[in-house]
Design a protein around this motif. Structure first.
Motif, PDB file in Angstrom:
ATOM      1  N   ILE A   1     -12.729   9.118 -17.432  1.00  0.00           N
ATOM      2  CA  ILE A   1     -12.822   7.793 -17.075  1.00  0.00           C
ATOM      3  C   ILE A   1     -14.078   6.842 -18.457  1.00  0.00           C
ATOM      4  O   ILE A   1     -13.908   6.320 -18.834  1.00  0.00           O
ATOM      5  CB  ILE A   1     -13.108   6.890 -16.143  1.00  0.00           C
ATOM      6  CG1 ILE A   1     -11.761   7.086 -15.277  1.00  0.00           C
ATOM      7  CG2 ILE A   1     -13.611   6.137 -15.838  1.00  0.00           C
ATOM      8  CD1 ILE A   1     -12.389   7.021 -14.114  1.00  0.00           C
TER       9      ILE A   1
ATOM     10  N   LEU B   1     -13.036   5.229 -21.433  1.00  0.00           N
ATOM     11  CA  LEU B   1     -12.518   4.303 -21.418  1.00  0.00           C
ATOM     12  C   LEU B   1     -13.258   3.460 -22.430  1.00  0.00           C
ATOM     13  O   LEU B   1     -12.474   2.421 -23.308  1.00  0.00           O
ATOM     14  CB  LEU B   1     -13.410   3.893 -20.025  1.00  0.00           C
ATOM     15  CG  LEU B   1     -13.711   1.778 -19.644  1.00  0.00           C
ATOM     16  CD1 LEU B   1     -12.627   1.017 -19.599  1.00  0.00           C
ATOM     17  CD2 LEU B   1     -15.240   1.869 -18.582  1.00  0.00           C
TER      18      LEU B   1
ATOM     19  N   GLY C   1      -3.979   8.480 -15.884  1.00  0.00           N
ATOM     20  CA  GLY C   1      -3.092   8.020 -14.818  1.00  0.00           C
ATOM     21  C   GLY C   1      -2.071   8.499 -14.706  1.00  0.00           C
ATOM     22  O   GLY C   1      -1.607   9.270 -14.346  1.00  0.00           O
TER      23      GLY C   1
ATOM     24  N   ILE D   1      -1.347   6.483 -20.792  1.00  0.00           N
ATOM     25  CA  ILE D   1      -1.439   7.040 -19.057  1.00  0.00           C
ATOM     26  C   ILE D   1      -0.147   7.498 -18.739  1.00  0.00           C
ATOM     27  O   ILE D   1       0.017   8.077 -17.952  1.00  0.00           O
ATOM     28  CB  ILE D   1      -1.521   5.182 -18.922  1.00  0.00           C
ATOM     29  CG1 ILE D   1      -2.977   4.800 -18.825  1.00  0.00           C
ATOM     30  CG2 ILE D   1      -1.034   5.313 -16.705  1.00  0.00           C
ATOM     31  CD1 ILE D   1      -3.017   3.404 -19.007  1.00  0.00           C
TER      32      ILE D   1
ATOM     33  N   MET E   1      -6.687   6.395 -12.971  1.00  0.00           N
ATOM     34  CA  MET E   1      -6.584   5.175 -14.264  1.00  0.00           C
ATOM     35  C   MET E   1      -5.236   4.872 -14.619  1.00  0.00           C
ATOM     36  O   MET E   1      -4.429   5.498 -14.599  1.00  0.00           O
ATOM     37  CB  MET E   1      -7.114   4.828 -15.439  1.00  0.00           C
ATOM     38  CG  MET E   1      -7.137   3.670 -16.142  1.00  0.00           C
ATOM     39  SD  MET E   1      -7.099   3.892 -17.717  1.00  0.00           S
ATOM     40  CE  MET E   1      -9.317   4.318 -18.006  1.00  0.00           C
ATOM     41  N   LYS E   2      -4.449   3.450 -13.937  1.00  0.00           N
ATOM     42  CA  LYS E   2      -3.185   3.255 -13.510  1.00  0.00           C
ATOM     43  C   LYS E   2      -2.754   3.327 -14.331  1.00  0.00           C
ATOM     44  O   LYS E   2      -1.241   2.366 -15.177  1.00  0.00           O
ATOM     45  CB  LYS E   2      -2.710   3.034 -12.049  1.00  0.00           C
ATOM     46  CG  LYS E   2      -3.508   3.330 -11.166  1.00  0.00           C
ATOM     47  CD  LYS E   2      -1.879   4.678 -10.974  1.00  0.00           C
ATOM     48  CE  LYS E   2      -2.689   5.553  -9.993  1.00  0.00           C
ATOM     49  NZ  LYS E   2      -1.634   6.826  -9.896  1.00  0.00           N
TER      50      LYS E   2
ATOM     51  N   LEU F   1      -4.213  -0.153 -18.631  1.00  0.00           N
ATOM     52  CA  LEU F   1      -5.412  -0.790 -19.200  1.00  0.00           C
ATOM     53  C   LEU F   1      -5.110  -0.953 -20.512  1.00  0.00           C
ATOM     54  O   LEU F   1      -4.049  -0.492 -21.155  1.00  0.00           O
ATOM     55  CB  LEU F   1      -6.375   0.854 -19.929  1.00  0.00           C
ATOM     56  CG  LEU F   1      -7.211   0.263 -21.248  1.00  0.00           C
ATOM     57  CD1 LEU F   1      -8.118  -0.776 -20.248  1.00  0.00           C
ATOM     58  CD2 LEU F   1      -7.445   1.926 -21.293  1.00  0.00           C
TER      59      LEU F   1
ATOM     60  N   ILE G   1      -8.382  -3.049 -16.065  1.00  0.00           N
ATOM     61  CA  ILE G   1      -8.464  -1.584 -15.610  1.00  0.00           C
ATOM     62  C   ILE G   1      -8.026  -1.643 -14.306  1.00  0.00           C
ATOM     63  O   ILE G   1      -8.798  -2.667 -13.592  1.00  0.00           O
ATOM     64  CB  ILE G   1      -9.554  -0.724 -15.690  1.00  0.00           C
ATOM     65  CG1 ILE G   1     -10.097  -0.898 -16.997  1.00  0.00           C
ATOM     66  CG2 ILE G   1      -9.351   0.072 -15.256  1.00  0.00           C
ATOM     67  CD1 ILE G   1     -11.343  -0.615 -17.099  1.00  0.00           C
TER      68      ILE G   1
ATOM     69  N   ILE H   1      -7.738   0.678 -11.625  1.00  0.00           N
ATOM     70  CA  ILE H   1      -8.184   2.232 -11.480  1.00  0.00           C
ATOM     71  C   ILE H   1      -7.847   2.274  -8.994  1.00  0.00           C
ATOM     72  O   ILE H   1      -7.531   1.571  -8.388  1.00  0.00           O
ATOM     73  CB  ILE H   1      -9.894   1.736 -10.977  1.00  0.00           C
ATOM     74  CG1 ILE H   1     -10.791   1.904 -12.295  1.00  0.00           C
ATOM     75  CG2 ILE H   1     -10.313   3.125 -10.183  1.00  0.00           C
ATOM     76  CD1 ILE H   1     -10.293   2.775 -13.126  1.00  0.00           C
TER      77      ILE H   1
END
Length: 191
Positions: A3, A7, A20, A73, A81-82, A84, A98, A100
């Motif tokens: 992450i 990120l 994700g 993802i 992470m689903k 972004l 984001i 989460i």
């Protein structure tokens, strides 16, 4: 669980693997994502072969950039992470959301199983590395201190049995990428 790295780097140019399992992307988004993938694969291959290439720049729209992130993802199968989504501005300023998902995990009381993080920041590149300076961070609409993101990264790293680090760390850019810059609605990748 990467992450922290994904990120920070994904926020800059969506250039690393993103975990994700978000919603399916459309055929048009897949085509946009492939533009970015082909470009990155090409400069990485040239770099590995130590092929002398003239320095250059490739621009991608915010839409192409977000399609690439959504594609990664969708194709990577880690469950943290689903989503972004980024908005790109002049002078390397970005805003994003984001999603989460930490459902089913033992969490500190301050963290919820599902969180929408909204942020604003400016990234800096130097010596083929990147760092993001988070200016504002919101959790489900309420402003929170930046250390909360470090806590989320720490929890996620423990779940994935990886090193934690922090949001202020520097991270290497993908192979062949020398610099990144944003303007309103665009990201420029220098190689």
């Amino acid at each position: 669980m990467r992450i922290k790295v994904l990120l920070l780097t994904a926020l800059m140019a969506g250039l690393l693997v993103l975990p994700g399992g978000g919603a399916e992307i459309t055929a048009a988004e897949r085509l946009d994502a492939l533009k970015v993938i082909r470009f990155l694969d090409g400069i990485a291959a040239d770099s590995l072969m130590k092929k002398a290439t003239k320095p250059g720049r490739m621009d991608f729209t915010e839409s192409e950039f977000n399609a690439y992130i959504a594609y990664r993802i969708e194709t990577e199968k880690e469950p943290i992470m689903k989503e972004l989504r980024l908005k790109l501005f002049d002078q390397n300023r970005i805003e994003g959301k984001i999603l989460i998902d930490l459902r089913g995990q033992k969490l500190p009381a301050v963290l919820k199983p599902q969180m929408n993080l909204y942020f604003e920041g400016v990234f800096t590149t130097k010596n083929e590395q990147v760092r993001l300076d988070f200016r504002k961070l919101f959790l489900d609409g309420q402003r929170v201190p930046n250390f909360l993101l470090d806590m989320i990264i720490y929890v996620a790293s423990k779940l994935g049995k990886t090193d934690a680090g922090g949001v202020n760390d520097w991270y290497g850019l993908p192979l062949g990428v020398k610099d990144l810059r944003t303007t309103a609605g665009r990201v420029s990748i220098y190689y």
